[in-house]
Design an enzyme around this catalytic site. Sequence first.
Site, PDB file in Angstrom:
ATOM      1  N   GLU A  56      61.871  50.716 -50.885  1.00 17.36           N
ATOM      2  CA  GLU A  56      61.346  51.919 -50.210  1.00 17.36           C
ATOM      3  C   GLU A  56      62.483  52.830 -49.749  1.00 17.36           C
ATOM      4  O   GLU A  56      62.401  54.061 -49.837  1.00 17.36           O
ATOM      5  CB  GLU A  56      60.531  51.530 -48.966  1.00 17.36           C
ATOM      6  CG  GLU A  56      59.324  50.662 -49.235  1.00 17.36           C
ATOM      7  CD  GLU A  56      59.644  49.182 -49.151  1.00 17.36           C
ATOM      8  OE1 GLU A  56      60.691  48.762 -49.698  1.00 17.36           O
ATOM      9  OE2 GLU A  56      58.860  48.433 -48.571  1.00 17.36           O
ATOM     10  N   ARG A 211      73.930  32.560 -76.406  1.00 16.08           N
ATOM     11  CA  ARG A 211      74.854  33.002 -77.450  1.00 16.08           C
ATOM     12  C   ARG A 211      74.218  34.066 -78.343  1.00 16.08           C
ATOM     13  O   ARG A 211      73.032  34.319 -78.254  1.00 16.08           O
ATOM     14  CB  ARG A 211      75.278  31.803 -78.306  1.00 16.08           C
ATOM     15  CG  ARG A 211      76.007  30.755 -77.507  1.00 16.08           C
ATOM     16  CD  ARG A 211      76.574  29.659 -78.373  1.00 16.08           C
ATOM     17  NE  ARG A 211      75.581  28.778 -78.971  1.00 16.08           N
ATOM     18  CZ  ARG A 211      74.987  27.775 -78.314  1.00 16.08           C
ATOM     19  NH1 ARG A 211      75.255  27.553 -77.060  1.00 16.08           N
ATOM     20  NH2 ARG A 211      74.118  27.008 -78.925  1.00 16.08           N
ATOM     21  N   GLU A 299      65.882  22.271 -70.056  1.00 14.13           N
ATOM     22  CA  GLU A 299      65.869  21.887 -71.470  1.00 14.13           C
ATOM     23  C   GLU A 299      66.356  20.458 -71.517  1.00 14.13           C
ATOM     24  O   GLU A 299      67.554  20.210 -71.494  1.00 14.13           O
ATOM     25  CB  GLU A 299      66.826  22.774 -72.270  1.00 14.13           C
ATOM     26  CG  GLU A 299      66.453  24.231 -72.264  1.00 14.13           C
ATOM     27  CD  GLU A 299      67.340  25.018 -73.234  1.00 14.13           C
ATOM     28  OE1 GLU A 299      67.395  24.655 -74.416  1.00 14.13           O
ATOM     29  OE2 GLU A 299      67.972  25.977 -72.790  1.00 14.13           O
TER      30      GLU A 299
HETATM   31  C1  AOF Z   1      60.353  45.441 -48.465  1.00 17.70           C
HETATM   32  N1  AOF Z   1      60.976  46.015 -49.534  1.00 17.70           N
HETATM   33  O1  AOF Z   1      62.357  45.933 -51.264  1.00 17.70           O
HETATM   34  C2  AOF Z   1      61.988  43.944 -50.073  1.00 17.70           C
HETATM   35  C3  AOF Z   1      61.284  43.345 -48.983  1.00 17.70           C
HETATM   36  O2  AOF Z   1      67.075  40.423 -45.374  1.00 17.70           O
HETATM   37  P1  AOF Z   1      66.314  41.631 -45.777  1.00 17.70           P
HETATM   38  O3  AOF Z   1      66.449  42.755 -44.776  1.00 17.70           O
HETATM   39  O4  AOF Z   1      66.598  42.078 -47.193  1.00 17.70           O
HETATM   40  O5  AOF Z   1      64.769  41.246 -45.694  1.00 17.70           O
HETATM   41  C4  AOF Z   1      64.258  40.292 -46.568  1.00 17.70           C
HETATM   42  C5  AOF Z   1      62.764  40.195 -46.400  1.00 17.70           C
HETATM   43  O6  AOF Z   1      62.165  41.487 -46.580  1.00 17.70           O
HETATM   44  C6  AOF Z   1      62.139  39.302 -47.470  1.00 17.70           C
HETATM   45  O7  AOF Z   1      62.040  37.974 -47.047  1.00 17.70           O
HETATM   46  C7  AOF Z   1      60.778  39.934 -47.646  1.00 17.70           C
HETATM   47  O8  AOF Z   1      59.879  39.523 -46.627  1.00 17.70           O
HETATM   48  C8  AOF Z   1      61.063  41.413 -47.442  1.00 17.70           C
HETATM   49  N2  AOF Z   1      61.445  42.027 -48.736  1.00 17.70           N
HETATM   50  N3  AOF Z   1      60.471  44.123 -48.245  1.00 17.70           N
HETATM   51  O9  AOF Z   1      59.680  46.136 -47.685  1.00 17.70           O
HETATM   52  C9  AOF Z   1      61.787  45.345 -50.323  1.00 17.70           C
HETATM   53  N4  AOF Z   1      62.850  43.234 -50.836  1.00 17.70           N
HETATM   54 ZN    ZN Z   2      61.833  46.458 -46.260  1.00 18.78          ZN
END
Ligand code: AOF
Ligand code: ZN
Length: 371
Positions: A56, A211, A299
């Site tokens: 976002e 490969r 594998e």
């Molecule tokens: C979102 N947008 O693109 C992602 C989310 O350690 P941080 O700040 O990167 O937070 C990780 C947590 O945020 C992850 O466990 C999940 O709950 C959320 N990921 N949320 O709004 C994103 N990658």
């Molecule tokens: Zn976020």
Amino acid sequence: MTSLPEIQAMKRALELAILGRKAVFPNPMVGAVVLDSSSNSVGEGFHEKCGAPHAEIVALSEAGAAASSGTIVVSLEPCCHYGRTGPCTDAIINAGIRKVVIAMLDPHPNVSGKGKKQLESVGIEVETSVLLDEAEILNRVYLHYLRTSRSWITLKMALSMDGRTAAKDGGSRWLSCEESRKQVHRMRASAQAVMTGAGTVRYDDPELTSRGSEYTGEQPARIVVSATGDLGNSRKIFEKPGRVIIAVPESVSGNIQEFQREFGADIWGFPADSTGYGFNLTLLLERTASEGFGEILCECGRGLATMLLRKKLVNTLSVFTTPLILGGEGLPAFEKLGINSMVDSIRLENVRSSLLGTDTHLEGEVVYWTD
Ligand code: AOF
Ligand code: ZN
């Protein structure tokens, strides 16, 4: 109601999310698209790797002022907590977004509906479950990790038409056709790690690297599972770049330090356990997950394959079938699994099938009824 541009934007968000596949774990793959107030796409983004800005944030910064009064379409519920990065909900509110379209809620305990609630509490319209199934399949590794703390295992097998992995004399080269072998190299290139048993290392001396034209420049880690630490004289596994891990019972880890000294391999010792492979394989998959391996391509031979399936640790089964017969004297894919009738059979769901040269490739997720 979801508009057509919003659905198209969600398809795009899911496509973008996949670009983070190899580097986001233990985070989810997330993509986002910002639409302005006339439904034009004005910003795109995806979560590139763990610790990097969320999808976002990337999409909103590309959109800039055009996000005001617009819509953000995102494949996962925006986070509302401080992790390695700040809350996306605050950024969405500050950008003046009017509507948020979400594919799936984030089951992470710090989020799980709280992000949606926070957005709604300031008057933003929130719509969920848009292309939900696609988003859940995309994030199966993340969802599995949140539930189990383990890596996702894809067990790959090459079989004859009558379900044999090798002829009576043990020979299996080249059971699969060239197109299938290319596909395996693609799978290795996109896996973070490839796992096998010490028996396969002793017998085949495999490289377990990617490969040919499928090689993308980064080799997967190679993980060897062994009850004894005996790799025979096989050494190819150490030759190519990439991390090599040898997982053994603690009692033998002291005897195989030469692999650490000579080749820089990591030796992981686990408490001895009679129900696994000399140790508890569940502990191994928890350790691999905690070291950043979300998805592992396995594998291996019959012994490890059987043990993984018995312990309900196989998530995807990926079978390449070649049109030849090896007969009852050929080696079967699995040892006994305690299946006495059709009702006990292990089944796959979400099955994909394709033809690869002269082979058939069948893949699906294993259903464990008692889970
Ligand atoms: C979102 N947008 O693109 C992602 C989310 O350690 P941080 O700040 O990167 O937070 C990780 C947590 O945020 C992850 O466990 C999940 O709950 C959320 N990921 N949320 O709004 C994103 N990658
Ligand atoms: Zn976020």
